[in-house]
Write a protein that holds these residues in place. Structure first.
Motif, mmCIF file in Angstrom:
data_model
loop_
_atom_site.group_PDB
_atom_site.id
_atom_site.type_symbol
_atom_site.label_atom_id
_atom_site.label_comp_id
_atom_site.label_asym_id
_atom_site.label_seq_id
_atom_site.Cartn_x
_atom_site.Cartn_y
_atom_site.Cartn_z
ATOM 1 N N ALA A 269 0.825 -1.211 0.000
ATOM 2 C CA ALA A 269 0.000 0.000 0.000
ATOM 3 C C ALA A 269 0.857 1.257 0.000
ATOM 4 N N ALA A 270 1.912 1.264 0.820
ATOM 5 C CA ALA A 270 2.735 2.469 0.956
ATOM 6 C C ALA A 270 3.724 2.631 -0.184
ATOM 7 N N ARG A 271 4.420 1.537 -0.551
ATOM 8 C CA ARG A 271 5.536 1.665 -1.491
ATOM 9 C C ARG A 271 5.138 1.463 -2.944
ATOM 10 N N VAL A 272 4.038 0.778 -3.188
ATOM 11 C CA VAL A 272 3.627 0.509 -4.573
ATOM 12 C C VAL A 272 2.421 1.351 -4.964
ATOM 13 N N PRO B 225 10.662 3.384 -11.244
ATOM 14 C CA PRO B 225 10.251 2.136 -11.897
ATOM 15 C C PRO B 225 8.738 2.026 -11.985
ATOM 16 N N ARG B 226 8.271 1.354 -13.012
ATOM 17 C CA ARG B 226 6.846 1.128 -13.205
ATOM 18 C C ARG B 226 6.622 -0.369 -13.422
ATOM 19 N N LEU B 227 6.060 -1.035 -12.403
ATOM 20 C CA LEU B 227 5.766 -2.455 -12.526
ATOM 21 C C LEU B 227 4.786 -2.683 -13.662
ATOM 22 N N GLY B 228 4.963 -3.801 -14.359
ATOM 23 C CA GLY B 228 4.098 -4.106 -15.490
ATOM 24 C C GLY B 228 4.604 -3.542 -16.795
ATOM 25 N N THR B 229 5.696 -2.790 -16.747
ATOM 26 C CA THR B 229 6.336 -2.293 -17.956
ATOM 27 C C THR B 229 7.778 -2.782 -17.972
ATOM 28 N N VAL B 230 8.408 -2.662 -19.134
ATOM 29 C CA VAL B 230 9.828 -3.013 -19.229
ATOM 30 C C VAL B 230 10.680 -1.753 -19.273
ATOM 31 N N GLY B 231 10.069 -0.610 -18.928
ATOM 32 C CA GLY B 231 10.837 0.595 -18.697
ATOM 33 C C GLY B 231 10.943 1.541 -19.868
ATOM 34 N N LYS B 232 11.975 2.355 -19.816
ATOM 35 C CA LYS B 232 12.219 3.363 -20.836
ATOM 36 C C LYS B 232 13.245 2.850 -21.845
ATOM 37 N N VAL B 233 13.058 3.262 -23.073
ATOM 38 C CA VAL B 233 14.000 2.892 -24.120
ATOM 39 C C VAL B 233 15.343 3.569 -23.849
ATOM 40 N N LEU B 234 16.440 2.843 -24.078
ATOM 41 C CA LEU B 234 17.761 3.423 -23.876
ATOM 42 C C LEU B 234 17.904 4.692 -24.713
ATOM 43 N N PRO B 235 18.621 5.687 -24.197
ATOM 44 C CA PRO B 235 18.664 6.987 -24.865
ATOM 45 C C PRO B 235 19.383 6.995 -26.202
ATOM 46 N N ASN B 236 20.109 5.932 -26.535
ATOM 47 C CA ASN B 236 20.773 5.906 -27.837
ATOM 48 C C ASN B 236 20.116 4.935 -28.814
ATOM 49 N N LEU B 237 18.846 4.600 -28.550
ATOM 50 C CA LEU B 237 18.094 3.714 -29.434
ATOM 51 C C LEU B 237 16.814 4.382 -29.919
ATOM 52 N N GLN B 238 16.305 3.894 -31.046
ATOM 53 C CA GLN B 238 14.986 4.254 -31.533
ATOM 54 C C GLN B 238 14.095 3.018 -31.462
ATOM 55 N N VAL B 239 12.890 3.192 -30.999
ATOM 56 C CA VAL B 239 11.908 2.110 -30.991
ATOM 57 C C VAL B 239 10.611 2.624 -31.586
ATOM 58 N N LYS B 240 10.017 1.834 -32.456
ATOM 59 C CA LYS B 240 8.697 2.157 -33.002
ATOM 60 C C LYS B 240 7.852 0.897 -32.968
ATOM 61 N N LEU B 241 6.543 1.093 -32.991
ATOM 62 C CA LEU B 241 5.600 -0.019 -33.056
ATOM 63 C C LEU B 241 5.017 -0.073 -34.455
ATOM 64 N N ALA B 242 5.113 -1.230 -35.081
ATOM 65 C CA ALA B 242 4.552 -1.405 -36.415
ATOM 66 C C ALA B 242 3.031 -1.390 -36.338
ATOM 67 N N ALA B 243 2.399 -1.451 -37.491
ATOM 68 C CA ALA B 243 0.941 -1.382 -37.541
ATOM 69 C C ALA B 243 0.287 -2.489 -36.732
ATOM 70 N N ASP B 244 0.942 -3.649 -36.664
ATOM 71 C CA ASP B 244 0.384 -4.758 -35.892
ATOM 72 C C ASP B 244 0.888 -4.779 -34.447
ATOM 73 N N ARG C 41 4.993 -6.741 -7.137
ATOM 74 C CA ARG C 41 4.324 -5.913 -6.132
ATOM 75 C C ARG C 41 4.735 -6.323 -4.715
ATOM 76 N N LEU C 42 4.791 -7.620 -4.474
ATOM 77 C CA LEU C 42 5.155 -8.088 -3.139
ATOM 78 C C LEU C 42 6.561 -7.630 -2.773
ATOM 79 N N LEU C 43 7.520 -7.822 -3.693
ATOM 80 C CA LEU C 43 8.908 -7.481 -3.385
ATOM 81 C C LEU C 43 9.124 -5.977 -3.360
ATOM 82 N N ALA C 44 8.460 -5.258 -4.249
ATOM 83 C CA ALA C 44 8.574 -3.798 -4.209
ATOM 84 C C ALA C 44 7.993 -3.265 -2.903
#
Length: 628
Positions: free
Chosen positions: A321-324, A399-418, A369-372
């Protein structure tokens, strides 16, 4: 599209990995670099200076034996201080390190050594030397072997009947060439030179040798450091196989680039003790270790007198409740929860961890969630072998649980149509070794690498991985299983007509099986039993037969590929019930959805009874991707 490519000057950036290490040695010469546990219980500490001298000595011997630019040198050894020494020594000659997992079957080992045209191999101990000698006659390119660790004289003599075998300890005692000769060699290396070739596990096809250049790895190191700062006062504990590029980059190159220290475990059976003996401040892991810790906490919460269960559950709930969830609690309640329960969870990881970087497979949200909530800073990440490997990671301060985080600052990432995740940047491989066609399929005309994973962006710009375009099972241990070969093996049983593999994100593989009606009817008749078809799915004796058949037919596969449990389908897969395609292929996702409740119950039962599970460490080289 998230475009994070930096335009900063590269004037002061290292040109190769040896230059990166040399810079660290200049800055932190007498600081501990490696902590190697010894059989007698002592720990041998290597300073950065000692590490550098060992790299020079070993590298000079490789040069003296004719190893040079573009050669492949295999490294077949468990984790230990010898690993970075050997890795950097190989690369210092201009050769490429080809790490191979020590548990590879002989045929796989032979094929990979032959494919990369390995000129030399460094192997650890008697087991590694015996295995190498078994395949050496089939490897015309292999000129010599270096044996790391003590080997009985008889075994060494037998190996030398196959070809030259040198002893690692003798190489480290004195160099073979002047240091200036060795320095001239590595100082001439450029970013486009190949540093390593890492074989995929073959979960989506035959194993491929992923080429990673010095520039690829340097870019990934810099990108990781931009989001997860590593300090000279940090210490990691290396237990994931260094043949896995995740551990090698995040657990070897990144710490050594920052003046941090690396401690090595004595093996999985000692991992929890080593966490206490050599407590890390940073830990790279797969989800399985954290799942086991969470399972232990839950079992404690369900045992003992009711009052003990009550306050333990209350402490866990208050922490979450407090930390997450960010709820405002009285300070005394969180302090009490920490004092009574939560600090013990942190102590299980050594008590000093400021961040746990999770890769290899998705981390179950409830575990995170438990460990955080217990105060463990969980940083999930995502990447591929082909991207050296990290694409995204959660920053420690947000940090955001349920995500894999932020893209590294020297990379480009895009999502294709699918929704497919596509990545481009300096850490993306130039291709596969000796496989131009696979390289063309991997990278499009604009240089985008198509990961095969489907993703989405959170409102805060964090990357989320939804699943895979093609169903490759990734166990919670980080191991990957291609269903088709396993299913083909199962279908050789006369008692099984159809099968669909399950286990993504679970501890082990299971199978939904459709009995062969004629064979099972005959089996029942022979046993004097009369059982309606509608009752087959609930018959324990039949389920035991089908499980034994699954185990028999898959006995020749790798242990993590062998299904450990089965769910008996209550009806065949057909076009009518939507479980077959028009071309009569099983619709895997539809089958898994249909039998979701039965599968959930199966895994819940296995977990509650300490059922079959795989090791916490992926025993094979990484496949085409990992997510956390």
């Amino acid at each position: 599209m998230r475009d994070n490519q930096a335009n900063a000057s590269q004037a002061n950036e290292p040109r190769n990995l040896l230059e990166l290490l040399a810079s660290a040695v200049d800055r932190w010469r007498e600081r501990p670099a490696l902590w190697q546990p010894e059989p007698d219980g002592a720990v041998h500490i290597w300073t950065y200076h000692h590490l550098w001298q060992a790299v020079y000595h070993a590298g000079s011997h490789l040069l003296a034996q004719g190893v040079g630019r573009g050669d492949a040198v295999a490294l077949l050894a468990p984790n230990g201080a010898w690993w970075p020494v050997a890795d950097f020594a190989i690369q210092s000659t201009g050769a490429m390190t080809v790490p191979l997992y020590p548990g590879l079957p002989d045929l796989s080992l032979q094929r990979q050594l032959a494919h990369c045209q390995a000129r030399a191999a460094l192997v650890a101990g008697e087991t590694g030397l015996r295995q190498l000698c078994a395949v050496w006659p089939a490897l015309p390119d292999l000129r010599f072997v270096v044996c790391i660790g003590p080997v009985p004289p008889a075994v060494l003599a037998h190996a030398r009947a196959c070809g030259p075998v040198y002893e690692w300890a003798a190489w480290l005692r004195k160099p073979a060439l002047p240091q200036t000769v060795w320095e001239t060699q590595w100082q001439g290396l450029c970013g486009h030179d190949t540093a390593t070739v890492v074989y995929t596990s073959g979960t989506t096809s035959d194993p491929k040798g992923v080429i990673l250049t010095h520039a690829n790895l340097l870019a990934n190191i810099a990108g990781i450091q931009a989001l997860v700062s590593v300090r000279p006062t940090d210490r990691t504990l290396s237990y994931l196989p260094l043949s896995h590029i995740f551990e090698r980059t995040a657990g070897q190159f990144v710490p050594l680039s920052a003046g941090a220290a690396i401690a090595y475990t004595r093996g999985l059976e000692h991992l929890m003790e080593d966490l206490r003996r050599l407590p890390p401040t940073l830990l790279t892991t797969v989800p399985r270790l954290l799942e086991k810790l969470a399972d232990h906490v839950r079992r404690q919460g369900a045992a003992g007198p009711s009052w003990r269960q009550s306050w333990l559950q209350r402490a866990l709930a208050d922490g979450v409740a407090a930390r997450v969830d960010g709820q405002a609690l009285p300070r005394w309640r969180l302090w009490l929860a920490d004092a009574l329960v939560l600090r013990r969870i942190r102590q299980a990881l050594g008590g000093r961890v400021r961040a746990v970087i999770v890769g290899g497979a998705p981390l179950p949200l409830q575990v995170g969630r438990l460990l955080a909530g217990a105060g463990v800073n969980i940083l999930e990440g995502y990447g591929l072998t082909e991207t050296a490997p990290v694409i995204a990671v959660n920053p420690p301060d947000a940090p955001r649980l349920g995500t894999v985080g932020k893209v590294l600052p020297n990379l480009q990432v895009k999502l294709a149509a699918d929704g497919e995740i596509c990545v481009r940047g300096p850490s993306v491989t130039p291709g596969y070794l000796y496989d131009a066609e696979a390289t063309r399929q991997l990278l499009d005309a604009d240089g985008w690498l198509h990961t095969g994973d489907v993703g989405a962006w959170s409102e805060e710009g964090y990357l989320m991985v939804r699943g895979r375009k093609k169903h490759v099972i990734v166990l919670s241990t980080g191991k990957k299983v291609l269903p088709a070969p396993v299913e083909s093996a199962v279908l050789t049983s006369p008692y099984i007509d159809q099968v669909c593999l399950a286990g993504d994100g679970r501890k082990f593989v299971s199978a939904v099986v459709v009995p062969d009606e004629a064979a099972v009817a005959a089996w029942l008749q022979a046993r004097g039993r009369s059982l309606a078809r509608t009752e087959w799915a609930r018959d324990d004796e039949l389920r035991a037969l089908l499980l034994s058949e699954v185990k028999r037919t898959t006995a020749g596969l790798l242990p993590h590929e062998q299904p450990k449990q089965v769910v008996v389908a209550d009806a065949p897969f057909t076009l009518a019930n939507g479980l077959l395609t028009p071309t009569l292929k099983v619709r895997g996702e539809a089958v898994l959805a249909t039998y979701q409740a039965a599968l959930d119950a199966l895994y819940a039962t296995a977990e509650s009874t300490s059922g079959p599970e795989e090791s916490a460490v992926p025993p094979a080289p990484p496949g085409s991707g990992y997510s956390a």
